[in-house]
Design a protein around this motif. Structure first.
Motif, short mmCIF file in Angstrom:
data_model
loop_
_atom_site.label_atom_id
_atom_site.label_comp_id
_atom_site.label_asym_id
_atom_site.label_seq_id
_atom_site.Cartn_x
_atom_site.Cartn_y
_atom_site.Cartn_z
N GLY A 11 0.77 -1.22 0.00
CA GLY A 11 0.00 0.00 0.00
C GLY A 11 0.81 1.28 0.00
O GLY A 11 0.24 2.38 -0.02
N LYS A 12 2.14 1.18 0.02
CA LYS A 12 2.99 2.37 0.04
C LYS A 12 3.14 2.94 -1.38
O LYS A 12 3.17 2.21 -2.36
CB LYS A 12 4.37 2.04 0.61
N THR A 13 3.24 4.25 -1.46
CA THR A 13 3.39 4.93 -2.75
C THR A 13 4.87 5.09 -3.06
O THR A 13 5.61 5.69 -2.28
CB THR A 13 2.71 6.31 -2.71
N VAL A 14 5.28 4.54 -4.20
CA VAL A 14 6.69 4.45 -4.55
C VAL A 14 6.92 5.02 -5.94
O VAL A 14 6.25 4.62 -6.90
CB VAL A 14 7.17 2.98 -4.53
N VAL A 15 7.88 5.93 -6.05
CA VAL A 15 8.32 6.44 -7.36
C VAL A 15 9.70 5.88 -7.65
O VAL A 15 10.59 5.92 -6.79
CB VAL A 15 8.36 7.98 -7.38
N ALA A 36 2.89 -2.83 -3.50
CA ALA A 36 3.13 -1.39 -3.40
C ALA A 36 2.38 -0.68 -4.51
O ALA A 36 2.05 -1.28 -5.54
CB ALA A 36 4.62 -1.10 -3.49
N ARG A 37 2.13 0.59 -4.31
CA ARG A 37 1.53 1.43 -5.35
C ARG A 37 2.69 2.09 -6.10
O ARG A 37 3.39 2.93 -5.54
CB ARG A 37 0.62 2.48 -4.72
N LEU A 38 2.89 1.72 -7.35
CA LEU A 38 4.11 2.08 -8.07
C LEU A 38 3.87 3.12 -9.15
O LEU A 38 2.91 3.02 -9.93
CB LEU A 38 4.72 0.84 -8.72
N ILE A 39 4.75 4.09 -9.20
CA ILE A 39 4.85 5.03 -10.33
C ILE A 39 6.24 4.82 -10.90
O ILE A 39 7.24 5.19 -10.29
CB ILE A 39 4.63 6.49 -9.90
N ALA A 96 5.74 -1.61 -16.44
CA ALA A 96 4.44 -1.48 -15.78
C ALA A 96 3.53 -2.65 -16.12
O ALA A 96 2.83 -3.18 -15.25
CB ALA A 96 3.79 -0.16 -16.19
N LYS A 97 3.55 -3.06 -17.37
CA LYS A 97 2.72 -4.20 -17.79
C LYS A 97 3.13 -5.46 -17.05
O LYS A 97 2.29 -6.23 -16.58
CB LYS A 97 2.85 -4.39 -19.29
N ASP A 98 4.44 -5.67 -16.92
CA ASP A 98 4.94 -6.87 -16.25
C ASP A 98 4.70 -6.82 -14.73
O ASP A 98 4.79 -7.85 -14.06
CB ASP A 98 6.43 -7.06 -16.53
N ALA A 155 1.26 -0.90 -11.43
CA ALA A 155 2.20 0.20 -11.68
C ALA A 155 1.68 1.12 -12.77
O ALA A 155 1.03 0.68 -13.73
CB ALA A 155 3.57 -0.35 -12.07
N GLU A 156 2.01 2.39 -12.63
CA GLU A 156 1.67 3.40 -13.63
C GLU A 156 2.98 3.87 -14.26
O GLU A 156 3.94 4.20 -13.56
CB GLU A 156 0.97 4.58 -12.95
#
Length: 285
Positions: free
Chosen positions: A6-10, A31-34, A47-49, A54-55
């Motif tokens: 649930g953590k936001t990660v760039v 995780a919430r991925l950018i 992102a697809k993989d 992921a965004e």
């Protein structure tokens, strides 16, 4: 819950190599991925993989305003920024007297200014929210001498110094700061010989061969990622992977002469592979 759920990660430079490996691992930990990269097609594939968690965003870390907009938009949409991986980077190698100035400028812009731009964008956000973790990708080359890779080593020394200094400053704000200092990792960077937009070099060492002679075979990316994420969870300052890299780092600290002799030998062996003799006419070792 895991440390990452649930953590936001760039993650910058997530189109390949270490950035991609970390993204895939964190996707499995929910995780919430950018994920960002200058190569949009590559980071879309990452992102697809990641299985939809992921965004993908195009991002040139040399553009400070773009990095700031990216982080601000993440906070606007997700409410916070928990982890910032300043990972984008490139490698330039060769004899220093043959490296054109434009190549020095490029590696400084990406490897140093790119990290500064990430910190400048993410750190104030984390200070305001009272938590967060910034992870800067440096290298074992940032802790010692790596001839024929002087531009790369220079930038990674800068990142280690920046990380260690900011880490102490950031503690009072509840923000953590770490540097990744791996030895050679099995990624496409080891076999890359040309960089888009830069002139060809008169001669470049074979990075895979040189670094293998210097420190052993490249470490598998999946094992590196597992060890790295565990070290981040422990809030380690310098994350030196694999174990033999830590041995080499200690050797340089306590018996520097022995390590220097090894480096000189490997340097001479690599220069012997050049199609023509050392321009200086001197013998190494």
């Amino acid at each position: 819950m895991s440390h990452w759920q649930g953590k936001t990660v760039v993650i910058t430079g997530a189109g390949s190599g270490i950035g991609r490996g970390i993204a895939l691992a964190l996707a499995r930990q929910q995780a919430r991925l950018i994920v960002t990269d200058i190569d949009l097609d590559a980071v879309k594939a990452t992102a697809k993989d990641c299985g939809g968690s992921a965004e993908a965003l195009p991002l040139d870390v040399r553009d400070a305003a773009a990095v700031s907009r990216c982080c601000a938009d993440v906070v606007k949409r997700h409410g916070r920024l928990d982890f910032m991986f300043n990972n984008a980077g490139l490698g330039i190698a060769g004899e220093v007297h043959e490296i054109p100035l434009v190549s020095w400028d490029r590696i400084i812009d990406v490897n140093i200014r790119g990290v500064v731009h990430g910190i400048h964008a993410a750190y104030p956000i984390m200070v305001k929210q009272g938590s967060g973790h910034i992870i800067n990708t440096a290298s074992l080359a940032g802790l010692g001498s790596v001839p024929l890779f002087a531009p790369y080593a220079m930038t990674k020394h800068a990142i280690v110094g920046l990380t260690r200094s900011l880490r102490l400053e950031a503690e009072v704000h509840g923000v953590r700061v770490s540097a990744l200092c791996p030895a050679a990792i099995e990624t496409p960077l080891l076999d890359k010989t040309e960089i888009s937009g830069l002139p060809s070099m008169a001669w470049m060492p074979d990075a895979r061969r040189f670094l293998t002679r210097l420190g052993g075979p490249p470490y598998p990316l999946d094992r590196f990622v597992i060890e790295t994420l565990a070290a981040i969870e422990k809030n380690e300052e310098l994350i030196i992977v694999p174990g033999r890299a830590r041995i080499a780092q200690r050797l340089g600290q306590y018996i520097p002469g022995a390590l220097t002799r090894i480096i000189r030998k490997v340097l001479a062996e690599e220069r012997a592979q050049r199609p023509y003799s050392n321009p200086s006419g001197r013998q190494d070792g």
